[in-house]
Design an enzyme around this catalytic site. Structure first.
Site, PDB file in Angstrom:
ATOM      1  N   ASP A 172     -15.982 103.432  55.518  1.00  0.00           N
ATOM      2  CA  ASP A 172     -14.789 104.261  55.750  1.00  0.00           C
ATOM      3  C   ASP A 172     -15.002 105.283  56.862  1.00  0.00           C
ATOM      4  O   ASP A 172     -14.455 106.390  56.816  1.00  0.00           O
ATOM      5  CB  ASP A 172     -14.363 104.994  54.459  1.00  0.00           C
ATOM      6  CG  ASP A 172     -14.236 104.044  53.293  1.00  0.00           C
ATOM      7  OD1 ASP A 172     -13.613 102.995  53.485  1.00  0.00           O
ATOM      8  OD2 ASP A 172     -14.767 104.349  52.216  1.00  0.00           O
ATOM      9  N   LYS A 186     -13.691 102.765  61.289  1.00  0.00           N
ATOM     10  CA  LYS A 186     -14.019 101.653  62.197  1.00  0.00           C
ATOM     11  C   LYS A 186     -12.768 101.010  62.775  1.00  0.00           C
ATOM     12  O   LYS A 186     -12.763 100.548  63.899  1.00  0.00           O
ATOM     13  CB  LYS A 186     -14.844 100.589  61.463  1.00  0.00           C
ATOM     14  CG  LYS A 186     -16.252 101.041  61.121  1.00  0.00           C
ATOM     15  CD  LYS A 186     -17.080  99.916  60.551  1.00  0.00           C
ATOM     16  CE  LYS A 186     -16.822  99.646  59.095  1.00  0.00           C
ATOM     17  NZ  LYS A 186     -17.181 100.681  58.149  1.00  0.00           N
ATOM     18  N   GLY A 244     -11.388  97.076  54.244  1.00  0.00           N
ATOM     19  CA  GLY A 244      -9.944  97.179  54.436  1.00  0.00           C
ATOM     20  C   GLY A 244      -9.621  98.158  55.527  1.00  0.00           C
ATOM     21  O   GLY A 244     -10.213  99.226  55.586  1.00  0.00           O
ATOM     22  N   HIS A 245      -8.758  97.765  56.447  1.00  0.00           N
ATOM     23  CA  HIS A 245      -8.219  98.791  57.322  1.00  0.00           C
ATOM     24  C   HIS A 245      -6.789  98.524  57.713  1.00  0.00           C
ATOM     25  O   HIS A 245      -6.296  97.405  57.657  1.00  0.00           O
ATOM     26  CB  HIS A 245      -9.111  99.123  58.519  1.00  0.00           C
ATOM     27  CG  HIS A 245      -9.698  97.971  59.223  1.00  0.00           C
ATOM     28  ND1 HIS A 245     -11.051  97.761  59.240  1.00  0.00           N
ATOM     29  CD2 HIS A 245      -9.135  96.991  59.915  1.00  0.00           C
ATOM     30  CE1 HIS A 245     -11.280  96.682  59.937  1.00  0.00           C
ATOM     31  NE2 HIS A 245     -10.148  96.190  60.349  1.00  0.00           N
ATOM     32  N   GLN A 278     -18.118  97.896  55.607  1.00  0.00           N
ATOM     33  CA  GLN A 278     -18.876  98.873  54.813  1.00  0.00           C
ATOM     34  C   GLN A 278     -19.766  99.733  55.729  1.00  0.00           C
ATOM     35  O   GLN A 278     -19.418  99.886  56.894  1.00  0.00           O
ATOM     36  CB  GLN A 278     -19.708  98.182  53.713  1.00  0.00           C
ATOM     37  CG  GLN A 278     -18.866  97.556  52.602  1.00  0.00           C
ATOM     38  CD  GLN A 278     -18.377  96.162  52.896  1.00  0.00           C
ATOM     39  OE1 GLN A 278     -19.129  95.326  53.324  1.00  0.00           O
ATOM     40  NE2 GLN A 278     -17.109  95.901  52.659  1.00  0.00           N
TER      41      GLN A 278
HETATM   42  P1  IMP Z   1     -18.558  95.907  46.098  1.00  0.00           P
HETATM   43  O1  IMP Z   1     -18.796  95.676  47.547  1.00  0.00           O
HETATM   44  O2  IMP Z   1     -17.133  95.684  45.691  1.00  0.00           O
HETATM   45  O3  IMP Z   1     -19.528  95.155  45.239  1.00  0.00           O
HETATM   46  O4  IMP Z   1     -18.827  97.473  45.801  1.00  0.00           O
HETATM   47  C1  IMP Z   1     -20.134  98.036  45.867  1.00  0.00           C
HETATM   48  C2  IMP Z   1     -20.092  99.454  46.434  1.00  0.00           C
HETATM   49  O5  IMP Z   1     -19.693  99.400  47.791  1.00  0.00           O
HETATM   50  C3  IMP Z   1     -19.089 100.374  45.739  1.00  0.00           C
HETATM   51  O6  IMP Z   1     -19.624 101.694  45.744  1.00  0.00           O
HETATM   52  C4  IMP Z   1     -17.875 100.334  46.649  1.00  0.00           C
HETATM   53  O7  IMP Z   1     -17.081 101.500  46.558  1.00  0.00           O
HETATM   54  C5  IMP Z   1     -18.554 100.234  48.010  1.00  0.00           C
HETATM   55  N1  IMP Z   1     -17.717  99.578  49.018  1.00  0.00           N
HETATM   56  C6  IMP Z   1     -17.454  98.273  49.155  1.00  0.00           C
HETATM   57  N2  IMP Z   1     -16.673  98.031  50.215  1.00  0.00           N
HETATM   58  C7  IMP Z   1     -16.437  99.209  50.784  1.00  0.00           C
HETATM   59  C8  IMP Z   1     -15.722  99.623  51.962  1.00  0.00           C
HETATM   60  O8  IMP Z   1     -15.127  98.824  52.704  1.00  0.00           O
HETATM   61  N3  IMP Z   1     -15.735 100.966  52.228  1.00  0.00           N
HETATM   62  C9  IMP Z   1     -16.406 101.858  51.457  1.00  0.00           C
HETATM   63  N4  IMP Z   1     -17.089 101.531  50.368  1.00  0.00           N
HETATM   64  C10 IMP Z   1     -17.107 100.215  50.034  1.00  0.00           C
END
Ligand code: IMP
Length: 431
Positions: A13, A16, A40-41, A224
């Site tokens: 977040d 990007k 997501g954006h 991420q």
């Molecule tokens: P997962 O990727 O859904 O397994 O989530 C694992 C961790 O990564 C959690 O803390 C989510 O909040 C974080 N996370 C996953 N995708 C994003 C993203 O695009 N932005 C910020 N945090 C993310």
């Protein structure tokens, strides 16, 4: 020819979307190489809002091809929906501008069920996942029982492969007293989605190599952030893929020597969604103010992001982990009006000074930030497009960060608007 990687240097977040959008105009191919629809954006182009979570951002530009690489995990149901939604917004999607790697692995409905059940059953220490099935899908990949995109086109073989996955997971579902699931229930729909996407599917390594051999620009769009990396992040509070720059090669089929420039996207403060260590988290009015001003809510889940001060220790570590050549500093305007601004320059761990994030989660939770406090600025930096027009305190803040993280800042974003950016260097024109 230039191959540029963009990655987040914090916990995701970092903003990007805006930077990828700017660079995708100069790129011929925009590539996703890890993660899935947990990213997501929102892009605003000519007043129209586009929400993307799986397709690379270049998809909304004419003359740009996008590729979903082998390192991405694809929920086929979501993929079809995202393609249809964009087509409904008059975006042309064809085999000319969308390529999907035949080696990418699938996220199946059972993965999403397991992801959510695991999180809901935990009383404490939830990871706080996005609930999209990312973790269980990558587990099946490493466990050598997963289903790939190329398996979607032969129904008999597809059922055999699905049974392997479902038999494995149903043991746990049954033991937990949950309803077991049957691959036969999704087989026909999955096969039909295979037919829907078949014209987009190719071996991605061949395409990447073709672009790499020409004078075309490739932009690798990371999702991420560095400290959500499965190896280098705040494990176990991480995502299940590698989010650092080296993954751009593994997740597409390109060697490390073909990368020309790596950009780290860095927020002017720090945020995190979900659980896990966050040394500079500020739960006082300052942190609340950062969250309110920065509209810090997750794009995918809508969850409120935790907020805190800039952590130079973390970002310096991210610069080193990905050999970052330049930083894009985002959301500088959110710091407008603070009397003083804190920068974390080191940690105390059990009263000892350290200048790195330790690997153990116990120690990561224990570190205490050491702050340097600098003067804030009264004027607003919103919309400033030239470095010299920034207040002197803001210039000092940027220069101080640059020194602490040991990396040049090549771009500064001063509002969500595309034009409100201070461009110091264009990475596609640097070699
Ligand atoms: P997962 O990727 O859904 O397994 O989530 C694992 C961790 O990564 C959690 O803390 C989510 O909040 C974080 N996370 C996953 N995708 C994003 C993203 O695009 N932005 C910020 N945090 C993310």
């Amino acid at each position: 020819m230039s191959n540029v990687i963009i990655i987040g240097t914090q916990w995701g977040d970092e903003g990007k979307g805006k930077i990828v959008d700017w660079l995708s105009e100069k790129a011929d191919l925009v590539v996703r190489f890890q993660g899935g629809h947990n990213a997501g954006h929102t892009l605003v182009v000519n007043g129209k809002i586009f929400k993307l979570s799986l397709l690379p951002s270049g998809i909304i530009r004419e003359n740009t091809t996008v590729l979903i690489g082998n390192g991405v995990v694809i929920d086929p149901f979501h993929l079809k929906k995202e393609i249809e939604e964009l087509r409904n917004q008059d975006i042309k999607i064809s085999s000319e501008n969308l390529i999907i790697s035949d080696s990418a692995f699938l996220i199946l409905p059972i993965h999403q069920t397991i992801d959510n059940l695991r999180e809901n059953k935990k009383e404490i220490e939830k990871i706080g996942t996005t609930g999209r099935g990312i973790g269980p899908s990558y587990e099946d990949k490493v466990g050598r029982r997963a289903v790939k995109i190329c398996d979607l086109f032969d129904k008999v073989d597809l059922l055999k492969k699905l049974l392997k996955v479902y038999d494995f997971h149903n043991v746990w579902l049954k033991a937990m007293g949950e309803k077991i699931q049957y691959p036969e229930d999704i087989l026909n729909e999955l096969y039909d989605i295979g037919q829907f996407i078949i014209s987009f599917v190719q071996p991605s390594s061949l395409l990447i190599s073709k672009y790499n051999d020409t004078s075309l620009n490739i932009l690798f769009e990371g999702a991420q952030g560095t400290f959500l990396d499965i190896d280098h992040g705040t494990y176990p509070y991480v995502t299940s893929s590698n989010t650092i720059a080296s993954q751009a090669g593994v997740g597409t089929g390109l060697g490390p020597t073909s990368i020309d420039f790596t950009i780290g996207i860095t927020k002017a403060y720090t945020t995190r969604v979900g659980s896990g260590p966050f040394p500079t988290e500020d739960t006082s009015t300052d942190g609340i103010q950062l969250g309110t001003r920065g509209h810090e809510f997750g794009t995918v889940t809508g969850r409120q992001r935790r907020c805190g001060w800039f952590d130079a220790v973390l970002v310096k570590q991210a610069v080193s982990l990905s050999s970052i050549n330049g930083i894009a500093l985002t959301k500088l305007d959110v710091l407008d009006g603070f009397n003083s601004i804190k920068i974390c320059t080191g940690y105390y761990l059990d009263n000892n000074f350290i200048n790195y994030l330790p690997s153990s989660d116990k120690q990561q939770k224990k570190v205490k930030p050491i702050y340097e406090v600098i003067e804030g600025w009264d004027e607003s930096v919103v919309g400033v497009r030239e470095f010299d027009k920034l207040p002197k305190e803001a210039k000092f803040y940027i220069k101080r960060i640059e020194k602490l993280i040991n990396c040049p800042i090549i771009l500064i974003s001063t509002s969500p608007e595309r034009e409100d950016t201070i461009y110091l260097k264009n990475p596609f024109e640097m070699n």
